[in-house]
Scaffold this motif. Sequence first.
Motif, PDB file in Angstrom:
ATOM      1  N   UNK A 339       0.827  -1.212   0.000  1.00 17.03           N
ATOM      2  CA  UNK A 339       0.000   0.000   0.000  1.00 17.03           C
ATOM      3  C   UNK A 339       0.858   1.258   0.000  1.00 17.03           C
ATOM      4  N   UNK A 340       1.980   1.228   0.726  1.00 13.30           N
ATOM      5  CA  UNK A 340       2.873   2.387   0.734  1.00 13.30           C
ATOM      6  C   UNK A 340       3.492   2.634  -0.626  1.00 13.30           C
ATOM      7  N   UNK A 341       3.897   1.544  -1.302  1.00 11.42           N
ATOM      8  CA  UNK A 341       4.477   1.685  -2.636  1.00 11.42           C
ATOM      9  C   UNK A 341       3.456   2.252  -3.620  1.00 11.42           C
ATOM     10  N   UNK A 342       2.214   1.758  -3.559  1.00 12.59           N
ATOM     11  CA  UNK A 342       1.173   2.280  -4.448  1.00 12.59           C
ATOM     12  C   UNK A 342       0.859   3.742  -4.151  1.00 12.59           C
ATOM     13  N   UNK A 343       0.905   4.106  -2.877  1.00 11.15           N
ATOM     14  CA  UNK A 343       0.657   5.507  -2.512  1.00 11.15           C
ATOM     15  C   UNK A 343       1.715   6.417  -3.120  1.00 11.15           C
ATOM     16  N   UNK A 344       2.968   5.984  -3.056  1.00  8.22           N
ATOM     17  CA  UNK A 344       4.047   6.787  -3.648  1.00  8.22           C
ATOM     18  C   UNK A 344       3.866   6.871  -5.161  1.00  8.22           C
ATOM     19  N   UNK A 345       3.512   5.735  -5.791  1.00  6.37           N
ATOM     20  CA  UNK A 345       3.336   5.737  -7.249  1.00  6.37           C
ATOM     21  C   UNK A 345       2.224   6.686  -7.689  1.00  6.37           C
ATOM     22  N   UNK A 347       0.393   9.178  -5.704  1.00  5.69           N
ATOM     23  CA  UNK A 347       0.404  10.564  -5.230  1.00  5.69           C
ATOM     24  C   UNK A 347       1.683  11.312  -5.593  1.00  5.69           C
ATOM     25  N   UNK A 348       2.809  10.611  -5.566  1.00  6.28           N
ATOM     26  CA  UNK A 348       4.078  11.276  -5.867  1.00  6.28           C
ATOM     27  C   UNK A 348       4.501  11.027  -7.310  1.00  6.28           C
ATOM     28  N   UNK A 349       4.405   9.758  -7.751  1.00  7.06           N
ATOM     29  CA  UNK A 349       4.840   9.425  -9.106  1.00  7.06           C
ATOM     30  C   UNK A 349       4.007  10.086 -10.186  1.00  7.06           C
ATOM     31  N   UNK A 350       2.714  10.266  -9.924  1.00  5.63           N
ATOM     32  CA  UNK A 350       1.862  10.975 -10.877  1.00  5.63           C
ATOM     33  C   UNK A 350       1.732  12.455 -10.537  1.00  5.63           C
ATOM     34  N   UNK A 351       1.525  12.745  -9.267  1.00  6.22           N
ATOM     35  CA  UNK A 351       1.257  14.130  -8.866  1.00  6.22           C
ATOM     36  C   UNK A 351       2.418  15.066  -9.084  1.00  6.22           C
ATOM     37  N   UNK A 352       3.642  14.639  -8.746  1.00  6.12           N
ATOM     38  CA  UNK A 352       4.791  15.531  -8.875  1.00  6.12           C
ATOM     39  C   UNK A 352       5.103  15.873 -10.338  1.00  6.12           C
ATOM     40  N   UNK A 353       5.168  14.899 -11.254  1.00 11.76           N
ATOM     41  CA  UNK A 353       5.419  15.277 -12.662  1.00 11.76           C
ATOM     42  C   UNK A 353       4.323  16.165 -13.236  1.00 11.76           C
ATOM     43  N   UNK A 354       3.072  15.868 -12.902  1.00  9.78           N
ATOM     44  CA  UNK A 354       1.984  16.703 -13.402  1.00  9.78           C
ATOM     45  C   UNK A 354       2.087  18.128 -12.860  1.00  9.78           C
ATOM     46  N   UNK A 355       2.413  18.261 -11.597  1.00  9.74           N
ATOM     47  CA  UNK A 355       2.545  19.595 -11.016  1.00  9.74           C
ATOM     48  C   UNK A 355       3.680  20.364 -11.684  1.00  9.74           C
ATOM     49  N   UNK A 356       4.828  19.692 -11.914  1.00  7.22           N
ATOM     50  CA  UNK A 356       5.954  20.361 -12.570  1.00  7.22           C
ATOM     51  C   UNK A 356       5.600  20.741 -14.004  1.00  7.22           C
ATOM     52  N   UNK A 357       4.846  19.848 -14.679  1.00 19.98           N
ATOM     53  CA  UNK A 357       4.448  20.155 -16.063  1.00 19.98           C
ATOM     54  C   UNK A 357       3.525  21.361 -16.111  1.00 19.98           C
TER      55      UNK A 357
END
Length: 440
Positions: A339-345, A347-357
């Motif tokens: 669950x922790x790995x999926x949360x990172x994928x 919220x962070x793996x999708x959210x951070x690149x989208x925010x930077x874009x």
Amino acid sequence: GSSNKNLDYTPVSGVLEFKEGETVKEIRIPILQHDVDSRQEEFNVILETPSKETDLGDPSICTVTILDMSNHGTFSMETTRYHSDPDPCGIEINVKRTGGSDGAVAISYKTIDATAIGGENKHDGSDYIKLDGTLWFRHGETSKTIELDVNQTAHDHSTLIVALQKPMLGATLGEDCAMVVTLCRTEGCRESRDEALLAEIAGNFDDEDKPLKEAYLEQFTSALTMGGEVDEEGEEEEPSIGDLIMHFISLFWKVLFSTVPPRFCGSGYPAFLASLFYIGVLTAIVEQVASLLGCVWGIRPAVSGITLVALGTSLPDTFASRSAAIHDDSADAAIGNVTGSNSVNVFLGLGLPWMLAVIWKSIDGSGPFQVGTFNLEFSVILFVILACFAIILLVFRRFVIGGELGGSGCAKYATGIACLVLWSTYIVMASLKAYNVLDF
């Protein structure tokens, strides 16, 4: 005595004159250093020919011992594993001093929680009383005892580590510098494979005293050395053909990861940051290779993402969860890792690149950042439905079998097959949707 004048010491002679009221005088004898290895040497200092109206007392001869300062000794535990009695009150842990016993030396020691919990007293619900102190060895002493108090309410088969650290005054730390203590509350308490591995780990508590160069050398040596599995008795077995094949397959990666700074360097922060860097680089490589394979094989990106890319980035999590399930008493770590790995994928793996874009598009002024979707809604809904089935399966196991993991052989294999079916269903349904076989 056994020493040689002008080689071990400079001989002196003279007259001591005591003025009226003086009661103490000193005699200074230079001790010489030389490169010849020797044990302790002795010589005598003799008082003679007192003046009139005085007499020689007893003793009038003093034997001086010259200690070899290279023989302070090496500290180690008498044994690295200990199983307590079913009804222990206290445990005596013997610390030995070998390779010399010249001079007064000291060694620090402390207890470290494993599965046993240390406390301050016998009434705070802990398994044992924490220790953190120093053992002092006088000249010639070769053994000391550490007293460990165990509470009557200690959990059965719980473990702790008693570690020797920071030798002082010239002594050194031996290889067996830690002991794994198992608190047994029942008869027939037997060492498990986990404790054997814990004992192996406990032997590395002297790493903080190693020079950085030596620690790096050990990392590279370990990467280049092929070893077998550890058996139930904690002994290393002969490497099998599979071990040989895996060693040469993973040799490049093991040597590469040996460049990660040792864990004790900078309180572990350099090792943590370097590990994150390697994980990020390897994940990017896996994603690019998987995308290229999908392109070569004619697989659509949506299918390549949930198969090749997902397997490449998620298999390490699978093995980590397996290790946690084997070595932990509960399923918390194994399921929490997923669950922790999926949360990172997500919220962070999708959210951070989208925010930077979005930020970059806003600064660039080229318009809003938009990402089209093809079958995202279908995939998300399908995933949520199958995840609900997985949660129902875990709840069923808790109330019927008694736990999320384990159980009889049939229960374990049935659960594994059920989870595999859920995963296969998601892959097949999402792939059919991606190729427009399913039109809804």
